[in-house]
Design a protein around this motif. Structure first.
Motif, PDB file in Angstrom:
ATOM      1  N   ALA A 263       0.843  -1.209   0.000  1.00 18.79           N
ATOM      2  CA  ALA A 263       0.000   0.000   0.000  1.00 18.79           C
ATOM      3  C   ALA A 263       0.872   1.251   0.000  1.00 18.79           C
ATOM      4  N   ARG A 264       1.916   1.247   0.824  1.00 19.14           N
ATOM      5  CA  ARG A 264       2.795   2.430   0.901  1.00 19.14           C
ATOM      6  C   ARG A 264       3.533   2.643  -0.423  1.00 19.14           C
ATOM      7  N   SER A 265       4.005   1.561  -1.027  1.00 23.73           N
ATOM      8  CA  SER A 265       4.721   1.689  -2.301  1.00 23.73           C
ATOM      9  C   SER A 265       3.791   2.283  -3.357  1.00 23.73           C
ATOM     10  N   PHE A 266       2.543   1.779  -3.390  1.00 25.23           N
ATOM     11  CA  PHE A 266       1.600   2.255  -4.397  1.00 25.23           C
ATOM     12  C   PHE A 266       1.225   3.714  -4.141  1.00 25.23           C
ATOM     13  N   HIS A 267       1.015   4.057  -2.880  1.00 23.84           N
ATOM     14  CA  HIS A 267       0.646   5.434  -2.555  1.00 23.84           C
ATOM     15  C   HIS A 267       1.775   6.403  -2.923  1.00 23.84           C
ATOM     16  N   ASN A 268       3.021   5.992  -2.653  1.00 22.00           N
ATOM     17  CA  ASN A 268       4.167   6.833  -3.060  1.00 22.00           C
ATOM     18  C   ASN A 268       4.163   7.046  -4.570  1.00 22.00           C
ATOM     19  N   LEU A 269       3.863   5.972  -5.288  1.00 24.65           N
ATOM     20  CA  LEU A 269       3.847   6.069  -6.747  1.00 24.65           C
ATOM     21  C   LEU A 269       2.756   7.039  -7.219  1.00 24.65           C
ATOM     22  N   CYS A 270       1.592   6.988  -6.570  1.00 24.86           N
ATOM     23  CA  CYS A 270       0.503   7.913  -6.937  1.00 24.86           C
ATOM     24  C   CYS A 270       1.013   9.352  -6.885  1.00 24.86           C
ATOM     25  N   GLN A 271       1.848   9.629  -5.888  1.00 20.71           N
ATOM     26  CA  GLN A 271       2.340  11.007  -5.728  1.00 20.71           C
ATOM     27  C   GLN A 271       3.453  11.353  -6.718  1.00 20.71           C
ATOM     28  N   GLN A 272       4.135  10.288  -7.208  1.00 21.53           N
ATOM     29  CA  GLN A 272       5.300  10.568  -8.065  1.00 21.53           C
ATOM     30  C   GLN A 272       5.031  10.363  -9.556  1.00 21.53           C
ATOM     31  N   ASP A 273       4.179   9.412  -9.887  1.00 21.21           N
ATOM     32  CA  ASP A 273       3.997   9.065 -11.297  1.00 21.21           C
ATOM     33  C   ASP A 273       2.563   8.541 -11.478  1.00 21.21           C
ATOM     34  N   ILE A 274       1.656   9.454 -11.643  1.00 23.35           N
ATOM     35  CA  ILE A 274       0.230   9.111 -11.642  1.00 23.35           C
ATOM     36  C   ILE A 274      -0.122   8.176 -12.812  1.00 23.35           C
ATOM     37  N   GLN A 275       0.573   8.359 -13.936  1.00 20.85           N
ATOM     38  CA  GLN A 275       0.270   7.518 -15.089  1.00 20.85           C
ATOM     39  C   GLN A 275       0.636   6.053 -14.815  1.00 20.85           C
ATOM     40  N   ARG A 276       1.825   5.846 -14.219  1.00 27.13           N
ATOM     41  CA  ARG A 276       2.241   4.491 -13.870  1.00 27.13           C
ATOM     42  C   ARG A 276       1.275   3.904 -12.820  1.00 27.13           C
ATOM     43  N   ALA A 277       0.873   4.740 -11.856  1.00 25.94           N
ATOM     44  CA  ALA A 277      -0.065   4.274 -10.821  1.00 25.94           C
ATOM     45  C   ALA A 277      -1.373   3.815 -11.478  1.00 25.94           C
ATOM     46  N   ARG A 278      -1.827   4.565 -12.478  1.00 23.97           N
ATOM     47  CA  ARG A 278      -3.057   4.201 -13.197  1.00 23.97           C
ATOM     48  C   ARG A 278      -2.900   2.822 -13.867  1.00 23.97           C
ATOM     49  N   GLU A 279      -1.719   2.597 -14.456  1.00 25.52           N
ATOM     50  CA  GLU A 279      -1.469   1.296 -15.100  1.00 25.52           C
ATOM     51  C   GLU A 279      -1.517   0.151 -14.079  1.00 25.52           C
ATOM     52  N   TYR A 280      -0.910   0.385 -12.907  1.00 27.42           N
ATOM     53  CA  TYR A 280      -0.937  -0.656 -11.870  1.00 27.42           C
ATOM     54  C   TYR A 280      -2.359  -0.890 -11.359  1.00 27.42           C
ATOM     55  N   ALA A 281      -3.135   0.180 -11.263  1.00 31.59           N
ATOM     56  CA  ALA A 281      -4.527   0.020 -10.823  1.00 31.59           C
ATOM     57  C   ALA A 281      -5.291  -0.817 -11.851  1.00 31.59           C
ATOM     58  N   GLU A 282      -5.020  -0.587 -13.137  1.00 30.51           N
ATOM     59  CA  GLU A 282      -5.689  -1.376 -14.182  1.00 30.51           C
ATOM     60  C   GLU A 282      -5.253  -2.840 -14.116  1.00 30.51           C
ATOM     61  N   GLN A 283      -3.952  -3.046 -13.891  1.00 28.33           N
ATOM     62  CA  GLN A 283      -3.460  -4.428 -13.723  1.00 28.33           C
ATOM     63  C   GLN A 283      -4.153  -5.101 -12.539  1.00 28.33           C
ATOM     64  N   ALA A 284      -4.284  -4.347 -11.436  1.00 24.72           N
ATOM     65  CA  ALA A 284      -4.908  -4.903 -10.226  1.00 24.72           C
ATOM     66  C   ALA A 284      -6.339  -5.333 -10.544  1.00 24.72           C
ATOM     67  N   ARG A 285      -7.019  -4.540 -11.327  1.00 21.67           N
ATOM     68  CA  ARG A 285      -8.405  -4.852 -11.684  1.00 21.67           C
ATOM     69  C   ARG A 285      -8.478  -6.135 -12.508  1.00 21.67           C
ATOM     70  N   ARG A 286      -7.497  -6.318 -13.385  1.00 22.55           N
ATOM     71  CA  ARG A 286      -7.509  -7.537 -14.223  1.00 22.55           C
ATOM     72  C   ARG A 286      -7.225  -8.799 -13.406  1.00 22.55           C
ATOM     73  N   ILE A 287      -6.520  -8.652 -12.272  1.00 22.90           N
ATOM     74  CA  ILE A 287      -6.191  -9.810 -11.439  1.00 22.90           C
ATOM     75  C   ILE A 287      -7.429 -10.341 -10.727  1.00 22.90           C
ATOM     76  N   LEU A 288      -8.345  -9.418 -10.420  1.00 14.98           N
ATOM     77  CA  LEU A 288      -9.516  -9.822  -9.621  1.00 14.98           C
ATOM     78  C   LEU A 288     -10.622 -10.392 -10.504  1.00 14.98           C
ATOM     79  N   PRO A 289     -11.304 -11.419 -10.008  1.00 18.57           N
ATOM     80  CA  PRO A 289     -12.437 -11.956 -10.778  1.00 18.57           C
ATOM     81  C   PRO A 289     -13.523 -10.897 -10.891  1.00 18.57           C
ATOM     82  N   THR A 290     -14.225 -10.871 -12.041  1.00 20.08           N
ATOM     83  CA  THR A 290     -15.215  -9.815 -12.233  1.00 20.08           C
ATOM     84  C   THR A 290     -16.589 -10.184 -11.701  1.00 20.08           C
TER      85      THR A 290
END
Ligand SMILES: [Zn+2]
Length: 291
Positions: A263-290
């Motif tokens: 959580a801390r790593s991701f939150h730091n990324l949100c503050q530093q590189d929002i575009q990369r954070a968005r990509e990780y959020a999209e990846q996270a969504r694909r990992i979870l069953p819909t």
């Protein structure tokens, strides 16, 4: 993995309060093992379980290695194992042949003797989930140096250069300086050297980057931090929503929550590189069953 800070004297105080006389008994047992030159206590007489709750509380009921949240003291003792960081029993070579894992650096030999002088040392304990403790940890203890299994002097033991990280107190480095997260995946923070290898081995050893439920849980956390971060930075969100968003972030970053390092790593990324954070959020969504 995160550090659980406590001084040696505070840890001893907590143990004495939990089970008066335990430390004295532990010292007596350790001297007997020193005389015998081995750990020779019959299984039924082990008493480290008497102080299990001290570590559960310190670790906020999380597994020391995988950061999974387990049940708390009233119902949960059965779920937590007292983990001997350095094994009390004979040490096996890691990786085993069966694991078919090859490193281009040494990971230590097997040893007919365990770390018998540390079987009752409170600075060799933590609590771990059953998956991390058995079958993953077992009696393995990969090191870069030569094995020193006849000592309870922690300064001397540092020369073994262990790969696995010990997150209780300040004996070892803060795990967050060694392991960070790219989305749901733990990765070494350093590019090379022993500190890089420590992170690599710890991640591989506990399968922290491939255990399906760990990945899914981290994905849920990333999505909640992502939504909260966006709400907090949305000028049109009302005060109540922003308050809730801030609470969600505070809780996720607190040691009380599971997968705090992620959580801390991701939150730091949100503050530093929002575009990369968005990509990780999209990846996270694909990992979870819909559904
Ligand atoms: Zn675990």
């Amino acid at each position: 993995m995160i550090r659980y800070q406590i001084s040696r004297s505070k840890l001893e105080e907590a143990i004495e309060e939990e089970k008066p006389g335990w430390l004295e008994e532990a010292r007596r047992k350790t001297e007997a093992f020193r005389q015998a030159g081995e750990f020779n206590e019959p299984d039924g007489e082990n008493s480290w379980g008497d102080i299990k709750a001290v570590y559960m509380r310190l670790q906020k009921n999380k597994c020391i290695y995988c950061e999974r949240k387990l049940e708390s003291e009233q119902y949960g003792k059965i779920e937590h194992d007292v983990e001997h960081y350095r094994p009390k029993n004979p040490v096996k070579a890691w990786p085993s042949k069966k694991m078919k894992r090859v490193y281009d650096f040494p990971t230590g030999n097997a040893s007919a003797k365990g770390y018998y002088l540390l079987s009752y040392n409170q600075l060799n304990y933590a609590t771990a989930c059953k998956t991390c403790n058995t079958p993953l940890k077992l009696n393995y203890f990969p090191i870069a140096g030569s094995r020193i299994n006849d000592s309870d002097d922690f300064e001397r033991l540092k020369r073994e250069s262990p790969y696995l990280i010990y997150p209780v107190g300040d004996l070892d480095e803060n795990p967050e300086n060694l392991i960070t997260f790219e989305g749901v995946l733990p990765v070494p923070k350093m590019k090379r050297g022993h500190r890089h290898r420590r992170a690599r081995v710890t991640i591989d050893f506990f399968a922290l980057d491939i255990r399906e439920e760990l990945l899914k849980m981290r994905a849920r956390i990333i999505l909640s931090v992502w939504l909260a971060y966006k709400s907090l930075n949305n000028q049109s969100a009302d005060a109540e929503d922003r308050d809730t968003a801030q609470s969600i972030i505070n809780i996720a970053l607190s040691p009380e929550s599971d997968h705090t390092n992620c959580a801390r790593s991701f939150h730091n990324l949100c503050q530093q590189d929002i575009q990369r954070a968005r990509e990780y959020a999209e990846q996270a969504r694909r990992i979870l069953p819909t559904e």
